[in-house]
Each structure stands twice: as C-alpha cells, then as structure tokens.
Design a protein around this motif. Sequence first.
Motif, PDB file in Angstrom:
ATOM      1  N   GLY A  61     -40.265 -25.889 -20.022  1.00 61.88           N
ATOM      2  CA  GLY A  61     -40.247 -27.055 -19.136  1.00 61.88           C
ATOM      3  C   GLY A  61     -41.104 -28.187 -19.654  1.00 61.88           C
ATOM      4  N   LEU A  62     -42.273 -27.862 -20.222  1.00 61.96           N
ATOM      5  CA  LEU A  62     -43.129 -28.893 -20.808  1.00 61.96           C
ATOM      6  C   LEU A  62     -42.412 -29.610 -21.955  1.00 61.96           C
ATOM      7  CD1 LEU A  62     -46.658 -27.187 -20.991  1.00 61.96           C
ATOM      8  CD2 LEU A  62     -45.834 -28.848 -19.315  1.00 61.96           C
ATOM      9  N   LEU A  66     -41.290 -33.513 -22.062  1.00 63.37           N
ATOM     10  CA  LEU A  66     -41.770 -34.358 -23.158  1.00 63.37           C
ATOM     11  C   LEU A  66     -40.624 -35.192 -23.731  1.00 63.37           C
ATOM     12  CD1 LEU A  66     -44.057 -35.110 -25.188  1.00 63.37           C
ATOM     13  CD2 LEU A  66     -43.221 -33.217 -26.609  1.00 63.37           C
ATOM     14  N   LEU A  67     -39.493 -34.545 -23.959  1.00 65.13           N
ATOM     15  CA  LEU A  67     -38.320 -35.273 -24.455  1.00 65.13           C
ATOM     16  C   LEU A  67     -37.863 -36.316 -23.440  1.00 65.13           C
ATOM     17  CD1 LEU A  67     -36.310 -32.258 -25.944  1.00 65.13           C
ATOM     18  CD2 LEU A  67     -37.624 -33.979 -27.207  1.00 65.13           C
ATOM     19  N   THR A 278     -45.027 -30.877 -10.974  1.00 60.56           N
ATOM     20  CA  THR A 278     -43.736 -30.893 -11.668  1.00 60.56           C
ATOM     21  C   THR A 278     -43.606 -29.764 -12.688  1.00 60.56           C
ATOM     22  OG1 THR A 278     -43.719 -33.302 -11.453  1.00 60.56           O
ATOM     23  CG2 THR A 278     -42.135 -32.338 -12.971  1.00 60.56           C
ATOM     24  N   ALA A 279     -44.661 -29.539 -13.464  1.00 54.25           N
ATOM     25  CA  ALA A 279     -44.599 -28.483 -14.479  1.00 54.25           C
ATOM     26  C   ALA A 279     -44.383 -27.110 -13.847  1.00 54.25           C
ATOM     27  CB  ALA A 279     -45.879 -28.492 -15.310  1.00 54.25           C
ATOM     28  N   ASP A 280     -44.935 -26.891 -12.669  1.00 59.82           N
ATOM     29  CA  ASP A 280     -44.807 -25.599 -11.996  1.00 59.82           C
ATOM     30  C   ASP A 280     -43.405 -25.375 -11.432  1.00 59.82           C
ATOM     31  OD1 ASP A 280     -47.625 -26.596 -11.965  1.00 59.82           O
ATOM     32  OD2 ASP A 280     -48.013 -24.589 -11.196  1.00 59.82           O
ATOM     33  N   VAL A 281     -42.670 -26.469 -11.199  1.00 67.71           N
ATOM     34  CA  VAL A 281     -41.299 -26.345 -10.684  1.00 67.71           C
ATOM     35  C   VAL A 281     -40.327 -25.972 -11.807  1.00 67.71           C
ATOM     36  CG1 VAL A 281     -39.417 -27.612  -9.529  1.00 67.71           C
ATOM     37  CG2 VAL A 281     -41.785 -27.970  -8.816  1.00 67.71           C
ATOM     38  N   LEU A 286     -35.413 -23.545 -14.435  1.00 73.23           N
ATOM     39  CA  LEU A 286     -34.852 -22.866 -15.602  1.00 73.23           C
ATOM     40  C   LEU A 286     -34.359 -21.471 -15.250  1.00 73.23           C
ATOM     41  CD1 LEU A 286     -37.546 -24.012 -18.183  1.00 73.23           C
ATOM     42  CD2 LEU A 286     -35.153 -24.729 -18.127  1.00 73.23           C
ATOM     43  N   SER A 287     -35.068 -20.794 -14.363  1.00 80.19           N
ATOM     44  CA  SER A 287     -34.633 -19.466 -13.917  1.00 80.19           C
ATOM     45  C   SER A 287     -33.314 -19.562 -13.145  1.00 80.19           C
ATOM     46  CB  SER A 287     -35.717 -18.834 -13.041  1.00 80.19           C
ATOM     47  OG  SER A 287     -35.291 -17.589 -12.522  1.00 80.19           O
TER      48      SER A 287
END
Length: 441
Positions: A61-62, A66-67, A278-281, A286-287
């Motif tokens: 996710g990070l 980033l992209l 956001t990073a935790d979501v 993705l799952s």
Amino acid sequence: MSGLHALLYVSLLIATLRPAFTLFHLFLAAQTIAFVLRPFLSVFEGGFSLYGGSWELYNQGLLLNLLANGIVGIGYLIAYTRSPLKSGVPLRWSKNTLARGTWLSFILALGALTLIHLFSGGAWLPTARNATITQVVPFGKILFPLAVIPFSFSLTSGMLLFYLSLRQGGKPLWQRWFPSSTYLLISLASAVFLTLLYQRGFILSSILVLFFLLSRLNGWGYLRLAFVALFSLLLLTQLRPLATRIANALSGESQAIVQVDQPPFLQRYFLYSPNFDTADVWPVALSYVEQNGHLGGSTLLRIPMRFLPPATRLDWDFLTAVDVLNAYHWGDTYWEKSFGFNVTLTQEVYLNFGPAGLSLLLLSGVVGSWLDRKIWAISVITPTRLYALFAAFFTGIPVGELGGILQWALAYLIYGLALGTLASIRVKRRRDTPPLPHHPR
C-alpha cells in the motif's frame, strides 16, 4: 519506503516554494504525516496496523500511494508551471456585509443545534452516543449539515471580524475592544458547539481558512506557517478529550481519573488513533481485491449515492467504496453504527481498476492547481466568497473520499449563495423614507 515518500514530498515542496500557503502544501503536510511519520511509528512499535493485515500488504500500500502521489504531483506541476499563482493580490472586505453573514450563519446553526437537541433528547452529546450523530438524531442527515456548516463559517468570520475591528484605526483600542468582542464570543461559541458535535475536521478547516486569510493580509512566510501547522496538529489531538470533558460538565457527571500507563504522545495520537490512517486502510483494500477481484468502476458510478443514508444505500444495493470496505472489515457492526474508516480516491481507483487506475489521479493534481489559483486570486472577502473558500479547502487536492468531498463542497457553495444573498440585502433606515405630506387645517 517512508524515506522515498519523504524525498518525494520535499522535492515537490521545493518545486512549488512560492507562495507559501497553498492547498498543495497542506496536501504535502498531510501525506508526510500519513506516509512518513505514521509508518515510522508503526515500525518502531513492531509493525502495528490499526485495522490489522499483513506487513507485506502494508508495504504494498505504501508503494501504491507513493506512485499515486507522484502522479498527483506531476498533474499539479503541469498546471502550476503553465500558469503560476499570483501572490500579490491585495485583499479587501465589506465589513457590514460580512457581519450580517456571520450573524445569520450563527443563528441558523444555533437553531439547527436546538432542533438536534430537542429531537434526540440530548443523545447527540459525545458521551451519550456510540454511533454517528446522523444515526442517533432524527432528521440528522439534514440537521447535521445545517448546524456544522454555518458554525464553521461563523467561527472563521467571527475571528476575522474581531481581528479587522482591532486593526482598524480611528478610535482608541479600548473603545474598539468592547464592540468587537461580540464577534469573538460568536467565534468561541461556534468552536465549543463544533467540539461537542465531535467535528474536529470542521474546526480544523475553519482554523486553516482563517490562517490563510491572515497570511494573505500579512504576508506570512514558512516560519509562521510552521507554527500554524504545529498548532493545528495539537488542536487535532486535544479536541476529542475536550469534547468529553465539556459534555460531562453539561450533564453534571464527573469523570473518574484513572492512572494508567499510556503510550507516548506521538504513538497515542498518530498510531493508535485513526488520525491520518490511510496507510492502515491499504491492507484491507488489498485483501478485499485478493478475495473478490477488482470492481470495474461500480463504486465510482455510485459516488452520487453518498448523499443518501447508509441504510438506504444498503437497501437499494448502491454501495460506495466506503460501504464495501467497511462492511468487509467490520461486518454488520458498520451498518448498525454507520461509523468506519474513510477510503481515499487513490484506494478507490485501485479497488476498481488496479494499478492502471492510479493514472486518473493526474486530474486531482490539475484540479488542485486550479483551486490554488482561484483562492489566491480572491480580492474581496464577502460571505459568498468566504463560503466558496471553505468549499475549496474541503476539496483541496482531491485525493480523499470523493463522495464526501463533493457532498460538503457543494453544500458550502449552496449555503454561500443563499446566506450571501440574504447578507447583502440592506434594510432602508426610517430617516430615508420621505416625510408624510402636511395638510394645514
């Protein structure tokens, strides 16, 4: 990965150094907290993620974000270099019209809050509910925006009028202080009511709009804006505890002080709380894709359904991305409380189209650059334009939850047109009417 995020944001800041206070710089600050500070704290705590999931998905996710943020930056720079911002436009204001708009907004908000209290029997207070306010208050979907939108306006406009009144020359300071204190009281009351409504986001946006106008009037640089950023972050961490204390005081309850070992300040407010989560979501998103595949644009088409209550969206099977991921993670609890995490536009386009969908975020950068040009081109502060400025700040660089952004931005624009029109109406004074004809006896 966090280091790459930091390098990207520093590079984009250097490329857009002037003017100092822009929506893009607020975006860079928020992304730095979300993807540099928070992941660093997560590593320090052994890989903690607020919503669970594997560390592999977290890092994936990070990388995706980033992209995405790089694409947003490219879109912003394309428009920024073609049409630079004009930072030297002077600001003027119509004090009487702004004062009328402030009073109208405050009275409207106070009336809506009174109805919220009467209809809910006090259940809207933060210590009296365990669900969203729109869930526990009858007609909450209507009354809630009728309260928070004008309260946020009167908070900013009250402080601005207080500042302008003290700044105005002609009379001694002590003579100007008393009449201008009315605006200060309106602003403070609005802040208290928004705190009790648990609306940290609206208070923060009000403060940021106020500081933006003050920076325009006084030409603030990065040093003062750094203090603004620190003040805003401190405010973010303390509003919820403050709301609980005020609610306990209003209800006559005393909260027992329990001595417990608490995590350090940064971990408590920027890791174990949903601030900038956001990073935790990402592991949840993705799952979900791993188990169910991509959605092919279905949630993007349902963004207008964000205006409907969650129960109605469930009954009609018009689920937004927020509904899909929160129901996937929380189950029926989400539908019972209508409370969960936000899903950003970045996560939504990936949810629908995969990595190829991130290219759509080029438009977010272009839109953000256009909004920055508009807010720096404002030359006259009126109620309508101040409401429009709120709409611009709520939109910002539109990478957040798109349905919510459109909903609140449109609501601010509608309020601005309505209340701005009312505030511009001038009532003729009695002495302006022609005298009655005199008929001698």
